[in-house]
Write an enzyme that holds these catalytic residues in place. Structure first.
Site, PDB file in Angstrom:
ATOM      1  N   THR B  54       0.836  -1.203   0.000  1.00  0.00           N
ATOM      2  CA  THR B  54       0.000   0.000   0.000  1.00  0.00           C
ATOM      3  C   THR B  54       0.870   1.253   0.000  1.00  0.00           C
ATOM      4  OG1 THR B  54      -1.744  -1.184   1.171  1.00  0.00           O
ATOM      5  CG2 THR B  54      -1.862   1.208   1.199  1.00  0.00           C
ATOM      6  N   HIS B 131     -10.465   0.522   4.311  1.00  0.00           N
ATOM      7  CA  HIS B 131      -9.271   0.623   3.469  1.00  0.00           C
ATOM      8  C   HIS B 131      -9.793   0.898   2.056  1.00  0.00           C
ATOM      9  CE1 HIS B 131      -5.468   0.142   1.748  1.00  0.00           C
ATOM     10  NE2 HIS B 131      -5.298  -1.147   1.828  1.00  0.00           N
TER      11      HIS B 131
END
Lengths: 308, 308, 308
Positions: B54, B131
Site C-alpha cells: 500500500t 481501506h
C-alpha cells in the site's frame, strides 16, 4: 551569509540571521516559485539518531526547491554497524550528494565532519551540542508574529538540559529582546549559559513562577519537562503541573501573546489552547520548511561561488 | 466526486466510484501523459503500521503524477514514541505536505484525523475499519475484466475478519452484481455485515463449498485464511485446504473467470494458476497505481477548488 | 551491451564492459547533462538485506538520471514476513516500477527473479553469489587511474570468502592484467576460483607477503579480513596486522600506485593514507553513481528497444 557549513547558530551574525529569515519570508510568500530552483541537486540525509520532524522538514525543503534527497536509513542497517568511522561515512555519502544534513549523538560530530567534506553540511543536532536550524525557525516564527525589536520573550520549562533553549537564548542576544526564564529551581539555566548571556549584555531575568511575568510577554516559548529528570514520579507530577498552560492561564496574557513550542508536546500545553490565536506552534513547525529551503539555497549558492 | 477526504468506500456514491475508475482508466491508457500533472506537490505518507504494497503503491502514484513524497518512517523511530498524539503528528506533517495518506491501527483514526487537517487525507487502513483505496482498485480490476453489470462474483476465504471483504461487498451493492460468499462455517460473514447487505437489497448467497457455485462465477475473489484464527494446527490445515485453488479446481469454471486476490498470498492459490488467463491478481496489484493516481488527483483538484 | 538484466559480471563480454565504462565516463564528465534523461522512470529498490552504500548509490544514480525510486523498506516490515514468496514480491513491485534492483541473502535469487519479471533487473548482491555493479565500478576506477592494459594488480585480504574479489578477478581476465593475490594462508583463493582463473589463461600469482610484490603494482585492492573468520582474537590480530597498510608501507610502492578498497574499511588502511595521492577508495565509492547511471540507462534502452 558567507558560510560554507552551518554548525552552530553562534557562527551567525545578526546580518547572517536576517539574510536567512528574509529569504525564508520571500520563499514562504510564494513557495511554488522556487520549485525549479535546485532541480538536479541531491541532498544526503545522514541521521545517526532517529528523527521524524527534522528529517521530514529537510526532506520537504529540498524537494520544494526541486531537488532530490537520499537517506542513509537507520544506523542499525548501515555500514556504521560494521565499524565504519563517521569520517568515512560522510566522505562516501559526499560522493553521492551535493550537500549533507547530519544528526549525530556526539557533541562536536558535525564540526568534525566538516573537516572531511567539501560540500555544504548542515548540523541537524549533535547530542548536547547545537541544532541551529531549530533556532533559525524559532527566530523566524517570532519575527513573523511579534517582531524581534523591543519585545519581551518568556522561555519556560526545562532550561537546564534543553539544547533548543540554550541556542535560542544565545541567538536572541543579537536582537533587542528582553528574556525571562521560567522553570523549577532544579531545572534552571546552567551557570555557563547564564554567564554567557550576561557577558553578551543581554537583558535576562529568571523566575520560578510564570505569573510573575506572563502579562508582560509578547512571546511565550514552552518546552517539555522530562519525567526522567526527576527521582520519583510524585515530584515530577508536582513540578511539571506548574509549568503546563491552559486557556485559563492565558487570561492574564496580552491578546497578542504568541505561544511557541518546539514539539513534540506531551501535556505542557492543553489542547484547548490550539484553538486560540495565541497558538503558533504548528505554524512554527511548518516554518521549518521555508527556513531550511532558504538556508540550503544560500549554502549551495556559496558552494557554487567558491568553486567558480 | 465532491469529497475533501477519502475515509470509507461507503461515503462514495456509484457516480463517485465511476468517476474515479474512469479517470484511472484514462491514466492507465497513457500514464506518461500524467507525469507533469502534479509537479511540485508533496504527499505525506503517515504509516503507523508497517505496509509494503500500500505504501509503495501510493508512493508510486504520487511520483507518476510528477509529485514528491515524504515518509514519516516507522513509529519506533518517530515522535509518537515520545508521547505525541495523532492529532499533533498529522498537523505537523500537514505543515510540510499538500495531502496526507494515513494508516493507523485504531479504527476511526482517519476520520478523527480529518478534524485536525485542512489538506486532503486518504485512509490507507484503520485497524478493523476501512481501506477504501483497496476497494476502489478491486472494483477497477473487476470492471476492466468482467464488467460491473449483470455479473456473478464469488468471495472466498476468511469472511469473518476480512476488512477487505466487508468493504468490497458493501461497495458492490452499488452495482448489478450477484454476490456469493464461500467460507468455512467458523469464518462466515459477521451478522452485521450480512444484515447491511440484505438491507441494501443486494443479491447475496452463502456457501461452504466452492463447487456449489464455481461454474456460475465471472469473478472469484480469494482471501487468506489465517492460521491464528484456529485453536490448533490440525483444524487449520483441514479447513484451509478446502479453500485453496489449483488448475484442476478451475476446470469447472468459465473460461472467462477472473481470479483476484488482495495479496500477499501464502498458499490459497497454487503458483500454476499464475500461468493461466484467469490470474489477474498481479494486474490487480498494479491497478493500485492508476486508481490511487486518479483519487489523489481528484482530491487535490477539489482542494484547489475549495481554496479558490 | 545487449542484455535484459544484469545478474553476474561473467555474463558481460569485454565489449559489454567497455560499453558501460565508456558511457559512465561520458556521464561523469557532465552529470548535469543527464538530469532529464529518465524523467518519469520509476526504479524499485528491493533490498532483502540491509545496505547503505549500494542502496544509496543506486538511489542517487536513478535520481541523477531524472527518475524516481520506490523502496521496499526492510524485510521486517514487509509482506515477506507474512510468508510471501520472492517470486510474488518482485511481480508486485514490477507492477509499480520500470526497473528493479534486487539484493537477497540467497545465492541465485536474482537469476530466479528474472524468470518472473519483464522489466530490467539488476543484481545488487545475492549472498555468496554475484554483485556485478561493484565489479563494474572497480573496473571503472582502475581504468580511470591505471588503465586496464599491461597493468599489474594486487588483491589483498580475505580472498577465501570475498565475493567482491572473486568477481573482480574473473572480470580482469578480460583485460591484459597481471594479478597478484596476497593473503594469509588460511584465507587464500578457493580452489575453484584459482582453477577458473588458470583456465581463462590469466597471469596469476599468490603471495603471503605484500613486500614480495608491492613495488611492481600499479593497483593495490585491499579488502577486509573479518574477525569472525578466526577461532580466537589473538590469531586474528596477528594475521590481520600483517595485511594492514600505512604510509610507511607505501614507501616501497610506485608513486603512481592506486590504492582501492570496496569499503567500509575498519583498520585495513590507516587514515594517514587518505591524504596521499594513492588513495582512490572514496573516488571508487563515488564512481558507483556514474557506473550505475550508465548501466540503468543502457538496460532501459534495451527494454524500450525490445518492446518496440
Amino acid at each position: 551569509m558567507r558560510q560554507d557549513h552551518l554548525i552552530s547558530a553562534t557562527q551567525l551574525s545578526r546580518a547572517d540571521i536576517e539574510a536567512v529569515l528574509d529569504r525564508a519570508a520571500e520563499i514562504d510568500a510564494d513557495v511554488g516559485a522556487w520549485q525549479g530552483r535546485r532541480d538536479g541537486t541531491v541532498l544526503g540525509l545522514c541521521f545517526f539518531e532517529p528523527s521524524t520532524r527534522t528529517r521530514m522538514s529537510f526532506d520537504t525543503a529540498m524537494k520544494r526547491l526541486g531537488g532530490r534527497t537520499i537517506d542513509m536509513g537507520s544506523v542499525e542497517s548501515s555500514s556504521v554497524k560494521k565499524g565504519e568511522t563517521l569520517a568515512d561515512t560522510v566522505r562516501v555519502i559526499e560522493g553521492y550528494a551535493d550537500a549533507l544534513v547530519l544528526r549525530h549523538p556526539s557533541e562536536g560530530a558535525a564540526k568534525m565532519a566538516t573537516e572531511f567534506v567539501d560540500v555544504p553540511l548542515v548540523n541537524a543536532g549533535d547530542g548536547a551540542g547545537q541544532h541551529p536550524t531549530q533556532t533559525l525557525l524559532d527566530l523566524y516564527t517570532m519575527r513573523e508574529n511579534a517582531g524581534l525589536d523591543d519585545v519581551t520573550v518568556g522561555i519556560m520549562g526545562d532550561l537546564k538540559y534543553g539544547r533548543t533553549v540554550h541556542s535560542l537564548a544565545a541567538a536572541l542576544t543579537n536582537f533587542d529582546v528582553r528574556q525571562h526564564f521560567v522553570s523549577p529551581e532544579s531545572l534552571q539555566l546552567p551557570r555557563s549559559v547564564r554567564y554567557d548571556l550576561h557577558e553578551s549584555g543581554a537583558q535576562v531575568r529568571e523566575h520560578t513562577d510564570l505569573d510573575e511575568v506572563l502579562s508582560d510577554l509578547d512571546v511565550l516559548y514552552v518546552t517539555r519537562i522530562q519525567r526522567e529528570r526527576f527521582p520519583d514520579e510524585n515530584e515530577y507530577r508536582k513540578v511539571a503541573g506548574e509549568y503546563q498552560i491552559d486557556t485559563d492561564d492565558l487570561d492574564a496574557a496580552k491578546d497578542s501573546l504568541t505561544v511557541m513550542h518546539p514539539l513534540p508536546r506531551v501535556d505542557e500545553i492543553a489542547p484547548e489552547v490550539d484553538e486560540t490565536d495565541h497558538a503558533k506552534y504548528f505554524e512554527q513547525a511548518h516554518n521549518g520548511v521555508p527556513v531550511r529551503m532558504a538556508l540550503l539555497d544560500m549554502l549551495l549558492e556559496n558552494a557554487e561561488g567558491g568553486s567558480q
